[in-house]
Design an enzyme around this catalytic site. Sequence first.
Site, PDB file in Angstrom:
ATOM      1  N   HIS A  49       5.809  26.224 -50.316  1.00 51.92           N
ATOM      2  CA  HIS A  49       4.995  26.075 -51.520  1.00 51.92           C
ATOM      3  C   HIS A  49       5.791  26.453 -52.772  1.00 51.92           C
ATOM      4  O   HIS A  49       5.823  25.721 -53.755  1.00 51.92           O
ATOM      5  CB  HIS A  49       3.741  26.954 -51.400  1.00 51.92           C
ATOM      6  CG  HIS A  49       2.864  26.888 -52.614  1.00 51.92           C
ATOM      7  ND1 HIS A  49       2.981  27.776 -53.657  1.00 51.92           N
ATOM      8  CD2 HIS A  49       1.895  26.025 -52.960  1.00 51.92           C
ATOM      9  CE1 HIS A  49       2.101  27.464 -54.580  1.00 51.92           C
ATOM     10  NE2 HIS A  49       1.418  26.405 -54.177  1.00 51.92           N
TER      11      HIS A  49
ATOM     12  N   CYS B 173       9.530  10.331 -48.761  1.00 56.03           N
ATOM     13  CA  CYS B 173       8.984  11.279 -49.728  1.00 56.03           C
ATOM     14  C   CYS B 173       9.357  12.717 -49.369  1.00 56.03           C
ATOM     15  O   CYS B 173       8.936  13.649 -50.014  1.00 56.03           O
ATOM     16  CB  CYS B 173       7.476  11.127 -49.852  1.00 56.03           C
ATOM     17  SG  CYS B 173       6.627  11.280 -48.283  1.00 56.03           S
TER      18      CYS B 173
END
Length: 764
Positions: free
Chosen positions: A401, A708
């Site tokens: 994150h 991606c």
Amino acid sequence: MLEKSVVWLQDVGSSDLRLVGGKGASLGEMMSIGLPVPPSFAVTAMAFRAFIDDTGIADRLFKALEIDVNDTRVLKEAENAAKELILMTEMPSKLKEKILDYYDTMCKNEGGEVYVAVRSSATAEDLPDASFAGQQDTFLNIKGGEAVIDAVKRCWASLYNSRAIFYRIEHNFNHREVDISVVIQKMVDSKKAGVMFTRDPSTGAMTSIIEASWGLGEAIVSGSVSPDHYVVDRSSKKIINQMIPTKDKMYIRDPETRETVVVPVPQGMRDARVLTDGEIMKLVEFGEIVEDHYGIAQDAEWGIDEAGKIYMLQSRPITTIKDVSEPSESSEPVEEEIILVGLGAAPGIATGKVKIVRKIDELPKVEEGDIMVTKMTTPDMVPAMKRAAAIVTDEGGLTCHAAIVSRELSTPAVVGTKKATSLLKDKMIITVDGEKGKIYRGSLIKEKVHEEVKVRPVSYRHITATEVKVNISIPEAAEKAAATGADGVGLLRIEHMILGLNKHPSLYIAEGKEDEYINELVKGIKTVADAFYPKPVWVRTLDAPTDEFRSMKGGDDEPIEHNPMLGWRGIRRDLTYTEHFKLELGAFKKLFELGYRNVGIMLPLVQHPSEVKRAKQIMEEVGLDLETTTLGIMIETPAAAIIIEEFLDVGLDFVSFGTNDLTQYTLAIDRNNENVAKLYNERHPAVMKLIEYVIGVCRERGVMTSICGQAGSKPEIVKKLVEFGISSISANIDAVDAVRHTVAIEEQKLIVELVRSNRGLIDK
Ligand code: PEP
Ligand code: MG
């Protein structure tokens, strides 16, 4: 003594660092190898030393600096006292005459009184890092003998700026042993100016890249105009690529006020090429001279004056080319200053005060410009992450994150340091290098001179056959992402958005607030879909690991898993808990009804075609029209890659490689485990083989392929993907330009190879 108090820079070189400081020595070195540098002389470090000794102010000066630097008020008082002492003390007349004499000679040689830049040049040999030099001042547009003398004294005084005093005490430097030289350089009012890389800065290829615009170089370095862009092959000396955009504004120096002002470019020049072939080749030649001299690729600034004379304004090593260049000594802090090492997760360098966040309620203590240090970031930390100048975490790999969000916020970050929260202490000043993954004690921020912006956005605006898209995780980044000119969004992660709500979807359902949840999703996705409309935006359905979802309000029922990375995440979560999935699909339905047909749906972590079949059934159940819905899957498991044919049989519009997961599952390396992070390698032949195979099959079946994962932001992998024939590449916001550039070069190479091989056939 006096004969060494003022020197012409052409008479000095890199060995004269103690005499003329880093800046003076490097300009002198450029002159000594025959490069055109604006006329310059230096008031030496010896002259400064003689000034404080001969006038008898030395003792008083250094006494004033014996203070507690952590007391900001006392520090400021010491700065004021030291500066006043220098500014109020008369310069010895012999030195003054000598400076005036040199200035007069410069004016005579130049045919009249000239404007000069008066720059501090620290004797960096005493110091571990030339960045120290940047803590002193530069004065521009100085004209007239007395003004020059005054500016020299102001440069001397700037040796005692608060930051410089603080830095020296923090690093145990004796103020008495630090000197300063001052460079006086004729100002060049460029008619054309720009930058030059002697090699491709992202690939290291032997091509010189020149960017040029009308007027002063500020236009380019500030990124406010699209400059001409020329690529020169260094072996053939041919321009192999050029782009001449419309240049509607330029920076000039106002003849009256000498201020830098922005004015419109005259009509006839707007679409004209800035540089002639001759000028381009001359610049390439100069670049080669500096590169040969230093043995390292260079990043140079140049200007061409009214008379057509080219000046090299400065040059420094390109440090982004990993394999060809060693970092310059002057910009690399010495080893013992490194206090912590982790993974460089988001590039950039920042200095600031440490603020350790152990609990969420400690977030408010992170103020603008602080360095946020925490075990691992969570979505509710994003507001504080926005305030932070850099982020450091104990845990995590390059796709955690903290890494993903920092890159989108363009905030330097180092993750996986293991011990940042225990080793660093609140209020410590540290410097974080988010590219190298290193943390230094104290302030080591690079030189910052008012008129020279050191961050140079190089704008590669190629049109490529392979589309270059961008990844987004927080809708706040949408505008910035769209400004890259990317061809769409190859991945919009919605879990960051959902985690940011801090309310578990099950709780929305339990409270009967399904519509509220759907509206939140619509709002977030719409922000991105609007910014890119009508370009495609591929939105991924929920991919949340249980450990992250458990911390949300209402998330207590999330199962505790031994290894969440191999657990209940991705499509498997949505297919076992279809209520959640139906709400997500409800959001898509609403977006389609609102006319956002640029939105596509992407399913994460599939490992069997039956999962796609089931997902399609549920889509039909909620009333989505499968005929008109763009649907794709992520290739994140080796299983999906190996039986890609069977997946395509179910009916898909696109597939996208999620190399962050594909790598972890192919190599059995937990991507969030810093203990094995060194083994994590997206270029592993097994990963590349899976990708090549899937692209091949999809090309035969007419299905779009994309990437991606993080690997799509890495030039060396991008080259391979273009070669394999991928349809699009989706990169991090900060990598879009470089990826586009790499794609363009690679495509050109492939075309040239094709033409050549065809010609070979015809010749036979
Ligand atoms: C990937 O796995 O490469 C990917 C893009 O998804 P995430 O990083 O969100 O798992
Ligand atoms: Mg993934």
